[in-house]
Design a protein around this motif. Structure first.
Motif, PDB file in Angstrom:
ATOM      1  N   LEU A 136     126.348  15.754  26.125  1.00 54.62           N
ATOM      2  CA  LEU A 136     125.768  15.729  23.986  1.00 54.62           C
ATOM      3  C   LEU A 136     125.282  16.731  24.073  1.00 54.62           C
ATOM      4  CD1 LEU A 136     125.704  12.261  23.159  1.00 54.62           C
ATOM      5  CD2 LEU A 136     127.461  13.508  23.086  1.00 54.62           C
ATOM      6  N   CYS A 137     124.797  17.374  25.251  1.00 58.44           N
ATOM      7  CA  CYS A 137     123.308  18.428  24.857  1.00 58.44           C
ATOM      8  C   CYS A 137     124.350  19.979  24.271  1.00 58.44           C
ATOM      9  CB  CYS A 137     122.752  19.119  26.065  1.00 58.44           C
ATOM     10  SG  CYS A 137     121.495  17.854  26.979  1.00 58.44           S
ATOM     11  N   ASN A 138     125.790  19.279  25.309  1.00 58.68           N
ATOM     12  CA  ASN A 138     127.237  21.179  24.282  1.00 58.68           C
ATOM     13  C   ASN A 138     127.561  20.904  22.743  1.00 58.68           C
ATOM     14  OD1 ASN A 138     126.651  21.805  27.032  1.00 58.68           O
ATOM     15  ND2 ASN A 138     128.185  20.502  27.966  1.00 58.68           N
ATOM     16  N   LEU A 139     127.018  19.578  22.008  1.00 61.99           N
ATOM     17  CA  LEU A 139     127.777  19.789  20.662  1.00 61.99           C
ATOM     18  C   LEU A 139     126.779  20.482  19.898  1.00 61.99           C
ATOM     19  CD1 LEU A 139     129.080  16.230  21.342  1.00 61.99           C
ATOM     20  CD2 LEU A 139     130.039  17.961  22.404  1.00 61.99           C
ATOM     21  N   ARG A 140     127.422  20.985  18.551  1.00 64.20           N
ATOM     22  CA  ARG A 140     126.473  21.053  17.202  1.00 64.20           C
ATOM     23  C   ARG A 140     126.213  20.169  16.614  1.00 64.20           C
ATOM     24  NH1 ARG A 140     130.707  25.242  15.770  1.00 64.20           N
ATOM     25  NH2 ARG A 140     131.776  24.178  16.774  1.00 64.20           N
ATOM     26  N   LEU A 141     124.804  19.950  16.460  1.00 61.21           N
ATOM     27  CA  LEU A 141     124.495  19.771  15.231  1.00 61.21           C
ATOM     28  C   LEU A 141     123.766  20.073  14.155  1.00 61.21           C
ATOM     29  CD1 LEU A 141     123.369  16.084  15.037  1.00 61.21           C
ATOM     30  CD2 LEU A 141     121.448  17.529  15.628  1.00 61.21           C
ATOM     31  N   MET A 142     124.329  19.457  13.092  1.00 61.04           N
ATOM     32  CA  MET A 142     124.049  20.135  11.926  1.00 61.04           C
ATOM     33  C   MET A 142     124.288  19.018  10.298  1.00 61.04           C
ATOM     34  SD  MET A 142     127.758  22.515  10.943  1.00 61.04           S
ATOM     35  CE  MET A 142     127.461  23.497  12.402  1.00 61.04           C
ATOM     36  N   THR A 143     123.355  19.250   9.433  1.00 65.20           N
ATOM     37  CA  THR A 143     123.552  18.744   8.366  1.00 65.20           C
ATOM     38  C   THR A 143     124.898  18.592   7.838  1.00 65.20           C
ATOM     39  OG1 THR A 143     124.081  20.759   6.745  1.00 65.20           O
ATOM     40  CG2 THR A 143     121.660  19.870   7.477  1.00 65.20           C
ATOM     41  N   THR A 144     124.828  16.941   6.787  1.00 68.84           N
ATOM     42  CA  THR A 144     126.687  16.833   6.346  1.00 68.84           C
ATOM     43  C   THR A 144     127.041  17.559   5.986  1.00 68.84           C
ATOM     44  OG1 THR A 144     125.443  14.252   6.009  1.00 68.84           O
ATOM     45  CG2 THR A 144     127.036  15.029   5.185  1.00 68.84           C
ATOM     46  N   GLU A 145     126.081  18.475   4.884  1.00 69.42           N
ATOM     47  CA  GLU A 145     127.535  19.566   4.098  1.00 69.42           C
ATOM     48  C   GLU A 145     128.277  20.850   5.140  1.00 69.42           C
ATOM     49  OE1 GLU A 145     126.477  22.649   0.159  1.00 69.42           O
ATOM     50  OE2 GLU A 145     124.629  21.596   1.045  1.00 69.42           O
ATOM     51  N   GLU A 146     127.439  20.638   6.180  1.00 67.00           N
ATOM     52  CA  GLU A 146     127.856  21.799   6.539  1.00 67.00           C
ATOM     53  C   GLU A 146     129.109  21.539   7.743  1.00 67.00           C
ATOM     54  OE1 GLU A 146     123.859  24.435   7.457  1.00 67.00           O
ATOM     55  OE2 GLU A 146     123.741  22.953   8.874  1.00 67.00           O
ATOM     56  N   CYS A 147     128.802  19.939   8.114  1.00 65.32           N
ATOM     57  CA  CYS A 147     129.900  19.955   8.836  1.00 65.32           C
ATOM     58  C   CYS A 147     131.523  19.478   8.507  1.00 65.32           C
ATOM     59  CB  CYS A 147     129.080  18.214   9.512  1.00 65.32           C
ATOM     60  SG  CYS A 147     130.604  17.525  10.610  1.00 65.32           S
ATOM     61  N   ILE A 148     131.080  19.344   6.920  1.00 63.41           N
ATOM     62  CA  ILE A 148     132.339  18.915   6.420  1.00 63.41           C
ATOM     63  C   ILE A 148     132.736  20.200   6.067  1.00 63.41           C
ATOM     64  CG2 ILE A 148     132.802  18.541   3.779  1.00 63.41           C
ATOM     65  CD1 ILE A 148     130.999  16.261   3.832  1.00 63.41           C
ATOM     66  N   GLU A 149     132.324  20.853   5.923  1.00 62.75           N
ATOM     67  CA  GLU A 149     132.900  22.940   5.338  1.00 62.75           C
ATOM     68  C   GLU A 149     133.616  23.556   7.142  1.00 62.75           C
ATOM     69  OE1 GLU A 149     129.600  24.750   3.961  1.00 62.75           O
ATOM     70  OE2 GLU A 149     129.540  23.867   2.048  1.00 62.75           O
ATOM     71  N   SER A 150     132.990  22.943   7.707  1.00 65.07           N
ATOM     72  CA  SER A 150     133.209  23.527   9.084  1.00 65.07           C
ATOM     73  C   SER A 150     134.546  22.931   9.676  1.00 65.07           C
ATOM     74  CB  SER A 150     132.176  23.328  10.305  1.00 65.07           C
ATOM     75  OG  SER A 150     131.080  24.386   9.738  1.00 65.07           O
ATOM     76  N   VAL A 151     135.042  21.860   9.570  1.00 65.33           N
ATOM     77  CA  VAL A 151     136.159  21.370  10.135  1.00 65.33           C
ATOM     78  C   VAL A 151     136.595  20.632   9.353  1.00 65.33           C
ATOM     79  CG1 VAL A 151     134.784  20.324  12.373  1.00 65.33           C
ATOM     80  CG2 VAL A 151     135.090  18.730   9.947  1.00 65.33           C
ATOM     81  N   SER A 152     138.417  20.281   9.749  1.00 65.08           N
ATOM     82  CA  SER A 152     138.978  19.861   8.770  1.00 65.08           C
ATOM     83  C   SER A 152     139.731  18.281   8.816  1.00 65.08           C
ATOM     84  CB  SER A 152     140.794  21.104   8.936  1.00 65.08           C
ATOM     85  OG  SER A 152     141.336  20.942  10.099  1.00 65.08           O
ATOM     86  N   ILE A 153     139.069  18.188   9.715  1.00 71.11           N
ATOM     87  CA  ILE A 153     139.521  16.517  10.780  1.00 71.11           C
ATOM     88  C   ILE A 153     138.023  16.016  10.520  1.00 71.11           C
ATOM     89  CG2 ILE A 153     140.237  15.039  12.320  1.00 71.11           C
ATOM     90  CD1 ILE A 153     142.241  16.988  12.846  1.00 71.11           C
ATOM     91  N   ILE A 154     137.590  15.220   9.863  1.00 63.04           N
ATOM     92  CA  ILE A 154     136.096  14.240  10.222  1.00 63.04           C
ATOM     93  C   ILE A 154     135.969  12.846  10.369  1.00 63.04           C
ATOM     94  CG2 ILE A 154     134.483  13.976   8.918  1.00 63.04           C
ATOM     95  CD1 ILE A 154     135.119  16.079   6.717  1.00 63.04           C
ATOM     96  N   PHE A 155     135.398  12.532  11.196  1.00 68.08           N
ATOM     97  CA  PHE A 155     134.965  11.288  11.745  1.00 68.08           C
ATOM     98  C   PHE A 155     134.401  10.099  10.888  1.00 68.08           C
ATOM     99  CE2 PHE A 155     138.453  12.446  14.945  1.00 68.08           C
ATOM    100  CZ  PHE A 155     139.428  10.936  15.543  1.00 68.08           C
ATOM    101  N   LEU A 156     134.729   9.563  10.048  1.00 72.65           N
ATOM    102  CA  LEU A 156     133.879   8.952   9.095  1.00 72.65           C
ATOM    103  C   LEU A 156     133.014   7.654   9.573  1.00 72.65           C
ATOM    104  CD1 LEU A 156     132.069   9.329   6.750  1.00 72.65           C
ATOM    105  CD2 LEU A 156     133.616   7.588   5.099  1.00 72.65           C
ATOM    106  N   ALA A 157     131.605   7.390  10.565  1.00 75.42           N
ATOM    107  CA  ALA A 157     131.208   6.348  11.871  1.00 75.42           C
ATOM    108  C   ALA A 157     129.770   5.760  11.529  1.00 75.42           C
ATOM    109  CB  ALA A 157     130.854   7.411  13.025  1.00 75.42           C
ATOM    110  N   ILE A 158     129.823   5.158  10.312  1.00 73.55           N
ATOM    111  CA  ILE A 158     129.053   5.180   8.908  1.00 73.55           C
ATOM    112  C   ILE A 158     129.443   4.135   8.587  1.00 73.55           C
ATOM    113  CG2 ILE A 158     127.699   7.254   8.822  1.00 73.55           C
ATOM    114  CD1 ILE A 158     128.935   6.698   5.466  1.00 73.55           C
ATOM    115  N   HIS A 159     128.413   2.731   8.620  1.00 68.92           N
ATOM    116  CA  HIS A 159     128.744   1.598   7.181  1.00 68.92           C
ATOM    117  C   HIS A 159     129.816   1.893   6.183  1.00 68.92           C
ATOM    118  CE1 HIS A 159     127.063  -0.893  10.890  1.00 68.92           C
ATOM    119  NE2 HIS A 159     125.812  -0.482  10.742  1.00 68.92           N
TER     120      HIS A 159
END
Length: 491
Positions: free
Chosen positions: A51-74
């Motif tokens: 998981l060190c190879n994965l990018r971690l960013m804010t929710t807003e930045e993540c939504i703007e960067s991709v077209s497919i999003i997995f929502l893994a929250i309650h």
């Protein structure tokens, strides 16, 4: 094939499931971005170095960067997390992996999410896959991923992701199917209630018969033999009865089809449920017969099974001047050896039938092999089990014919013999050919048959209309099946 820009996938959430999902996506060749409301506090690589190879960013930045999003929250956090980003989610695919605490018939988490982000394509998927299954390829649990969405292209994209992750996608259609998908993880052995209840009642009946009829009337058992000897008899009687009940409904189905002259008339509700529960009944009977084999092995001795061994009488003179060395060997009688032989063969064949229900074995068999093992070998196992019972019972019947109707060997073999005779009848070439012709689509043109078909179509149409009015999800897609296995062919 998935478009190149969709090779980057976002995940909103940093919990256990989100980490396992990120790891599986990364190892499947995807670029993964994890979004968090507080990325500076989320240490996603603490438990797994990949998981060190994965990018971690804010929710807003993540939504703007991709077209497919997995929502893994309650589900209770959907509105708080996405409320300020509704416009940024327009046209994007949002995969809801959440589950409920209790089933709901009126709404699902995915439908609720769709109301929060109406311009996005919400897809329900991966909620039946555990974090453990995502992280372990050798996990033997179900690898089916149920998928539902109102957007056909979104379902295709998520199905491709599931295949890339080495899972099997099952497309269930529109998002209303999410109600059933979310209900699935909450079920606890949903198909086992009736078979287990039937078995328990049957076992109690046989046990009470043994205790109150045999013990009270004949007193052939000591009270301390109830725990193994008497209980073993009740388990044996229940096991062979349940085994015969496993194969009996296929003959009933053939009788109905011959009577109506068509295969297009639906079976009665009780028979339909009986047919669908054959796998559970077969596995229950196998479990009971296995217990019977173990218990019988424990009591395999002349003391418990006196009629299975030759009797050895030794006469010692009253006045003996010297000691003699006596050797006492008890050989089995023909009854003991024949009972052991038929029992061992029956149990061995039943083991083969049971093993063939495992998905890994079933997938390696073609349809003809499957029918041969499940039907032909299954009936052979039942026949040998009946012979095993008769070998033990017939000598006692000959000694006391008046008590045959009270004999446990006679009573427990009635239903198995009925099952075997019906199966034998339907293997007669003329009868078998007639039934086969009906199952291939031929119909006997009679007024009774035509009237029954017309009446059933009207009833089905009326029921469907009533269901549609009361429940908008009715009739949208058929019930899904996790494992298509049973103890007999679906006749």
């Amino acid at each position: 094939m998935m478009k190149e820009q969709n090779r980057t996938i976002g995940i909103l959430g940093t919990g256990e499931f989100a980490r396992a999902l990120a790891k599986r996506l990364y190892l499947s060749g995807y670029d993964v971005i994890i979004g968090s409301r507080r990325p500076e506090e989320a240490h996603i690589s603490a438990t797994d170095e990949c998981l060190c190879n994965l990018r971690l960013m804010t929710t807003e930045e993540c939504i703007e960067s991709v077209s497919i999003i997995f929502l893994a929250i309650h589900a209770e956090h959907f509105k708080d997390l996405l409320g300020d980003h509704e416009d940024k989610l327009n046209g994007k695919i949002v995969v809801d992996v959440s589950n409920r605490d209790r089933p709901s018939k009126s709404n699902s988490n995915a439908e609720y999410l769709q109301t929060l982000i109406p311009q996005a394509s919400v897809v329900k998927a991966f909620n039946v896959i555990s974090a453990y299954a995502l992280e372990n390829d050798y996990n033997t649990s179900s690898r089916q991923v149920f998928i539902a969405s109102n957007n056909d292209l979104a379902r295709i994209d998520v199905s491709n992701i599931a295949r890339a992750m080495n899972f099997t996608p099952i497309d269930l259609g529109n998002l209303v199917a999410a109600r059933r998908i979310e209900k699935h993880p909450l079920l606890l052995f949903p198909d086992w209630g009736r078979p287990c209840g039937f078995t328990i009642v049957l076992f109690i009946i046989w046990l009470l018969y043994l205790i109150f009829i045999y013990y009270v009337e004949q007193t052939i058992y000591a009270w301390d033999q109830i725990f193994v000897k008497v209980l073993n008899k009740a388990i044996c009687m229940t096991g062979i009865t349940v085994l015969s009940v496993t194969y009996l409904p296929s003959s009933f189905a053939a009788i109905f089809q011959v009577y109506y002259g068509t295969k297009h008339i639906r079976f009665a509700g009780w028979l339909d449920k009986w047919l669908k529960n054959r796998k559970q009944l077969g596995l229950i009977s196998f479990t009971l017969i296995t217990i019977h084999v173990l218990m019988s092995t424990l009591i395999m001795s002349p003391t418990y099974l006196r009629s299975w061994y030759h009797s050895t009488k030794i006469t010692i003179p009253y006045n003996m001047s010297r000691a003699y060395e006596l050797e006492n060997i008890n050989w089995m009688t023909w009854k003991g050896e024949a009972a052991c032989m038929t029992g061992i063969f029956s149990f061995t064949i039943l083991c083969l039938v049971c093993v063939s229900t495992l998905p890994s074995v079933a997938n390696s068999l073609n349809w003809r092999e499957w029918r041969f093992v499940q039907s032909k070998l299954g009936h052979v196992a039942l026949l040998l089990a009946v012979v095993h019972v008769l070998v033990m019972g017939i000598p006692g019947w000959l000694k006391n014919p008046k008590r045959i109707y009270k004999s446990i060997t006679f009573l427990s073999s009635i239903l198995p013999w009925l099952t075997l005779l019906l199966k034998l009848f339907f293997t007669i070439p003329y009868v078998d050919g007639y039934v086969t012709k009906i199952r291939k689509g031929w119909e006997r043109k009679e007024r009774r048959c035509q009237a029954k078909c017309v009446r059933q179509k009207k009833e089905d149409l009326g029921v469907m209309n009533a269901k549609d009015a009361a429940n908008p999800e009715s009739g949208l897609f058929p019930e899904y099946t996790i494992q298509m296995v049973s103890f007999d062919e679906n006749e």
